[in-house]
Motif scaffolding. Structure first.
Motif, mmCIF file in Angstrom:
data_model
loop_
_atom_site.group_PDB
_atom_site.id
_atom_site.type_symbol
_atom_site.label_atom_id
_atom_site.label_comp_id
_atom_site.label_asym_id
_atom_site.label_seq_id
_atom_site.Cartn_x
_atom_site.Cartn_y
_atom_site.Cartn_z
ATOM 1 N N LEU A 39 -7.382 -4.237 0.347
ATOM 2 C CA LEU A 39 -6.641 -4.416 -0.898
ATOM 3 C C LEU A 39 -7.593 -4.583 -2.084
ATOM 4 O O LEU A 39 -7.358 -4.028 -3.163
ATOM 5 C CB LEU A 39 -5.713 -5.622 -0.770
ATOM 6 C CG LEU A 39 -4.785 -5.899 -1.956
ATOM 7 C CD1 LEU A 39 -3.895 -4.706 -2.247
ATOM 8 C CD2 LEU A 39 -3.944 -7.142 -1.698
ATOM 9 N N ALA A 318 0.591 -1.015 0.049
ATOM 10 C CA ALA A 318 0.339 -1.476 -1.316
ATOM 11 C C ALA A 318 -0.998 -0.954 -1.820
ATOM 12 O O ALA A 318 -1.119 -0.529 -2.979
ATOM 13 C CB ALA A 318 0.366 -3.006 -1.353
ATOM 14 N N SER A 319 -2.014 -0.945 -0.960
ATOM 15 C CA SER A 319 -3.323 -0.426 -1.352
ATOM 16 C C SER A 319 -3.244 1.065 -1.658
ATOM 17 O O SER A 319 -3.804 1.536 -2.656
ATOM 18 C CB SER A 319 -4.338 -0.674 -0.223
ATOM 19 O OG SER A 319 -4.432 -2.043 0.080
ATOM 20 N N THR A 321 -0.602 2.705 -2.576
ATOM 21 C CA THR A 321 0.188 2.891 -3.801
ATOM 22 C C THR A 321 -0.649 2.631 -5.045
ATOM 23 O O THR A 321 -0.551 3.356 -6.043
ATOM 24 C CB THR A 321 1.404 1.951 -3.783
ATOM 25 O OG1 THR A 321 2.199 2.218 -2.629
ATOM 26 C CG2 THR A 321 2.257 2.149 -5.027
#
Length: 333
Positions: A39, A318-319, A321
């Motif tokens: 992340l 999430a990373s 995105t």
């Protein structure tokens, strides 16, 4: 183009100011350090792209409806020297300033990374020469003794009473060095010493020095951004957690904890200075090192439960995105 520039500017603000403090304090980092590391890498890359992309897209907005056509039009006008056309395109000084800012910022980041890389390589080369001059390979001192687990040519022993252990990366695995002091050999049991060496060799195997160097360069380029400070500190902590996990695969938790306590006991008064010196010389900060944070110590004393697979997948998504947003704007739109 203006909405895209606003989107990138807002994303850069979130990644530079809002998100870093939240991630640095997130509890999931102790449950899955590699997910937190992933992340942070996404935040750094997406933040850099957004920071450069926002002024770039705004500066090119008068030249076309898409980034590609706008860039092509601007280059054609520059090659032709048709600066009179800029008036018809409603190019204002703010657009010129934004373009210059994007170019200078991009060059600044790249040159800082290059300068950091060259400086670390030079420092590492000097450090390696000093270690080979002042130390003795472990296979010539301890191969038959109580510390036979050091019997590899990459482990070097420095005759110093202070307990010390760190790794010095090389361009290849064969040129990497694990350095321990005589004081550490005398204080640790064979199992504890083996845990320290496993910790250091995990740093080498997972190439943690590349991550710390990249985030250090990011901080040097933009020290005024909260994200660079939080990112550098977080990556140092996470690499130590990952190295701890590597050591625990073959050694007991008690042995690792005792080895960490002993190897850091005499460095506690100047931890920050010791770590800075090691990084300046291109080495890791060592098993005891500079980042025995509360979170790291707690996860060693009381192992947290593993992060659920669904949560790991959420972090990975999430990373992805974060990276997809600015990349799509700059390369696709």
């Amino acid at each position: 183009m203006i909405p895209l520039a606003v989107f990138l500017a807002a994303l850069a603000l979130v990644l530079a100011v809002v998100l870093p403090p939240l991630i640095s304090r997130a509890r999931f980092r102790t449950r899955s350090p590699w997910a937190a590391m992933l992340l942070w890498q996404a935040v750094a890359l997406a933040g850099g792209l957004s920071l450069i992309g926002a002024p770039l897209v705004y500066g090119l907005s008068p030249f076309g409806a898409t980034l590609h056509t706008a860039l092509a039009t601007m280059l054609e006008l520059l090659v032709a020297g048709d600066f009179a056309a800029l008036v018809g395109l409603h190019v204002h000084p703010a657009h010129v300033f934004a373009l210059c800012l994007a170019v200078l910022l991009g060059l600044h980041l790249l040159l800082t990374l290059l300068r950091t890389y060259v400086r670390v390589l030079a420092s590492r080369r000097r450090h390696r020469d000093l270690v080979r001059l002042l130390s003795t390979p472990a296979d010539r001192t301890d191969a038959a003794g109580p510390h036979a687990e050091l019997g590899e040519d990459v482990a070097h022993v420095i005759e110093h009473e202070a307990p010390l252990a760190y790794c010095l990366p090389g361009r290849t695995g064969g040129r990497s060095l694990t350095v321990v002091s005589r004081g550490l050999l005398d204080q640790l049991s064979p199992e504890e010493l083996s845990a320290v060496v496993a910790h250091e060799r995990t740093h080498l195997q997972q190439r943690h020095h590349l991550l710390t160097m990249a985030f250090d360069a990011w901080y040097r380029a933009l020290p005024w951004l909260p994200t660079t400070r939080h990112g550098r500190e977080a990556v140092l902590e996470l690499t130590e957690m990952l190295a701890d996990d590597g050591a625990l695969r073959g050694h007991s938790r008690t042995a690792l904890l005792r080895s960490l306590a002993l190897s850091s006991s005499e460095a506690g008064e100047d931890d920050a200075g010791t770590g800075a010196a090691h990084r300046a010389q291109g080495a890791t900060s060592g098993a005891g090192g500079t980042v025995i944070t509360t979170a790291r110590l707690q996860r060693l004393l009381v192992p947290p439960p593993a992060l659920p697979r669904s949560a790991v997948v959420a972090v990975v998504l999430a990373s992805a995105t974060l990276l997809a947003g600015p990349t799509a704007v700059l390369l696709v739109v």
